[in-house]
Design a protein around this motif. Structure first.
Motif, short mmCIF file in Angstrom:
data_model
loop_
_atom_site.label_atom_id
_atom_site.label_comp_id
_atom_site.label_asym_id
_atom_site.label_seq_id
_atom_site.Cartn_x
_atom_site.Cartn_y
_atom_site.Cartn_z
N GLY A 168 -32.22 -38.56 24.69
CA GLY A 168 -31.17 -39.27 23.98
C GLY A 168 -29.76 -38.91 24.42
N GLY A 169 -29.63 -38.13 25.48
CA GLY A 169 -28.31 -37.75 25.96
C GLY A 169 -27.83 -36.39 25.49
N TYR A 170 -28.69 -35.65 24.74
CA TYR A 170 -28.25 -34.35 24.20
C TYR A 170 -27.90 -33.37 25.31
CZ TYR A 170 -28.56 -29.73 22.08
OH TYR A 170 -28.29 -28.44 21.70
N VAL B 251 -31.23 -49.75 31.95
CA VAL B 251 -30.90 -48.92 33.11
C VAL B 251 -29.84 -47.89 32.73
CG1 VAL B 251 -29.87 -48.91 35.41
CG2 VAL B 251 -31.52 -50.68 34.80
N THR B 252 -28.83 -48.31 32.00
CA THR B 252 -27.75 -47.41 31.60
C THR B 252 -28.26 -46.34 30.65
OG1 THR B 252 -26.13 -49.18 31.86
CG2 THR B 252 -25.48 -47.28 30.52
N ALA B 253 -29.06 -46.73 29.67
CA ALA B 253 -29.57 -45.76 28.71
C ALA B 253 -30.45 -44.71 29.38
CB ALA B 253 -30.36 -46.48 27.60
N LEU B 254 -31.33 -45.15 30.27
CA LEU B 254 -32.20 -44.20 30.95
C LEU B 254 -31.41 -43.27 31.87
CD1 LEU B 254 -35.27 -46.46 31.86
CD2 LEU B 254 -35.11 -44.72 30.06
N ALA B 255 -30.35 -43.79 32.48
CA ALA B 255 -29.54 -42.95 33.37
C ALA B 255 -28.75 -41.92 32.58
CB ALA B 255 -28.60 -43.82 34.20
N LEU B 256 -28.09 -42.34 31.51
CA LEU B 256 -27.21 -41.44 30.78
C LEU B 256 -27.98 -40.49 29.86
CD1 LEU B 256 -24.25 -43.79 29.79
CD2 LEU B 256 -24.40 -42.20 31.71
N CYS B 257 -29.15 -40.88 29.43
CA CYS B 257 -29.88 -40.09 28.45
C CYS B 257 -31.00 -39.25 29.05
CB CYS B 257 -30.44 -40.99 27.35
SG CYS B 257 -29.17 -41.85 26.42
N ALA B 258 -31.10 -39.21 30.39
CA ALA B 258 -32.06 -38.30 31.02
C ALA B 258 -31.57 -36.87 30.86
CB ALA B 258 -32.22 -38.65 32.50
N SER B 259 -32.51 -35.94 30.80
CA SER B 259 -32.17 -34.57 30.43
C SER B 259 -31.91 -33.66 31.61
CB SER B 259 -33.29 -33.97 29.57
OG SER B 259 -34.52 -33.98 30.28
N SER B 260 -31.86 -34.20 32.82
CA SER B 260 -31.67 -33.34 33.98
C SER B 260 -30.97 -34.12 35.08
CB SER B 260 -33.01 -32.81 34.47
OG SER B 260 -32.83 -31.83 35.47
N TYR B 261 -30.67 -33.43 36.19
CA TYR B 261 -30.04 -34.03 37.36
C TYR B 261 -28.75 -34.77 37.00
CZ TYR B 261 -34.38 -32.69 39.50
OH TYR B 261 -35.44 -31.95 39.93
N PHE B 262 -27.85 -34.02 36.38
CA PHE B 262 -26.62 -34.64 35.89
C PHE B 262 -25.75 -35.16 37.03
CE2 PHE B 262 -27.68 -31.15 32.85
CZ PHE B 262 -28.18 -31.97 31.86
#
Length: 392
Positions: free
Chosen positions: A273-275, A327-338
């Protein structure tokens, strides 16, 4: 039949001629990026071609192309990096390219990306031209080309291939070509995990189309719309690529339907969720000058959100909004590879449409000057980025 084939050939020629300015502009921007990368890399004693074809994810794709799946790296931390994290369409094409010509897998991957990037540019033009007009289509393509991470479009990565499939699938949706949309969505699902965004766009548009027809129930129409059969077939095809690969990975690993998530967890990648990203940004403000980077990240995320909201207000078709939103949600809310988040946002081209409309309103000379300046800055940044230590 001959007349029909002639009409279709004429239509394709006309479509290519209409898109030619966008494609030529795109090719010029990418050529500039590659030239600056070659000069920068040579000055640092590095090979630009190696950076494009034989580092980071490119190595994993080429390894899958050459030996199939089954390779993994166990790190001292206990993490397991398995090649099952990488979807198979690009390795399949690399293997095909190496089989039919004198190319290595890396060479084939580079060739696929170059061709796919042109196909993606044409697809982006087709979508924007259909929704707005030709000038907006040209501007949308140029904006996609001059993105700061645009150099990835020329790498042996899967972003260009995926964007091409997604753009043409969305164009098929917008023009009522449901079977084509489903087939392209299937292929997109074999390219990247975010292929589900394309399938969701197909489903959304098909359902809304069926509902509109049912509500209208008009007995007289200028041209009868096709029955629901093609739409249903397109809907059935759309998720098969992503679902098929994920289920195959689960079967191979013994992890069941969620086995692919375990593979991603081995890379410390997941959806929270972007945490984790928010915490990463917050940590930038503990010192200076890293606080400037934190402020830049906040501005970047705010810009992405603003572009999406503007697209909603401007009445973008639901298929585009669903696709770019996922696409945006999955990109911004992934928990790694910032550091890879800008690259993960690359396929979300509908976000650029509000900017394309604004650019299209400018005088041609001003638009060309502005685009040229951004293209040069993007080329310099891309060369600096790829010559760094970390993966894009």
């Amino acid at each position: 039949m001959t007349d029909l084939a002639t009409l279709r050939a004429t239509a394709r020629t006309g479509a290519l001629r209409r898109a030619a300015p966008a494609l030529c502009g795109y090719a010029a921007v990418r050529a500039l990026g590659l030239l600056v990368l070659a000069l920068w890399s040579a000055a640092r004693g590095k090979s630009a071609y190696t950076l494009l074809t034989a580092r980071w994810d490119s190595l994993w794709y080429a390894r899958v192309a050459g030996g199939g799946y089954g390779y993994e790296v166990r790190l001292p931390s206990g993490d397991v990096h398995a090649d099952l994290a990488f979807f198979p369409l690009l390795p399949w094409l690399e293997r095909l390219g190496a089989a039919v010509g004198p190319l290595s897998y890396a060479d084939a991957g580079f060739a696929v990306s170059l061709l796919a990037s042109l196909a993606a540019a044409w697809g982006i033009f087709a979508v924007a031209d259909h929704v707005y007009d030709r000038r907006a289509g040209i501007c949308a393509v140029l904006l996609w080309a001059v993105l700061p991470v645009g150099i990835v479009q020329s790498m042996a990565y899967s972003e260009s291939l995926f964007t091409a499939l997604a753009a043409w699938a969305l164009y098929c949706v917008l023009t009522g070509r449901w079977v084509g949309a489903g087939a392209l969505a299937l292929l997109a699902g074999l390219t990247r995990p975010v292929g589900l965004a394309v399938a969701a766009a197909v489903w959304t548009a098909a359902v809304l189309s069926l509902l509109r027809e049912r509500r209208a129930a008009a007995p007289l129409t200028p041209a009868p719309a096709p029955g629901p059969g093609r739409r249903v077939l397109g809907m059935l095809l759309a998720p098969l690529g992503a679902a098929g690969y994920v289920l195959w990975v689960g079967h191979r690993t013994g992890g069941g339907p969620l086995g692919y998530l375990d593979v991603q967890a081995g890379w410390r990648n997941g959806f929270d969720g972007g945490y984790a990203f928010a915490r990463f940004v917050g940590e930038k403000f503990t010192a200076f000058p890293s606080a400037l980077a934190g402020a830049g990240l906040i501005v970047g995320v705010a810009l992405v959100v603003w572009l999406y909201v503007t697209g909603v207000r401007q009445g973008q078709p639901p298929a585009l909004l669903v696709y770019s939103g996922i696409v945006t949600a999955l990109a911004l809310c992934a928990s790694s590879y910032f550091g890879s988040k800008p690259r993960l946002l690359l396929p979300a081209f509908p976000l650029l449409l509000p900017l394309a409309l604004a650019l299209a309103r400018l005088r041609a000379s001003r638009a060309a000057l502005l685009t040229g300046g951004i293209a040069l800055a993007s080329a310099v940044y891309g060369a600096f980025w790829l010559n760094g230590s970390g993966p894009p």
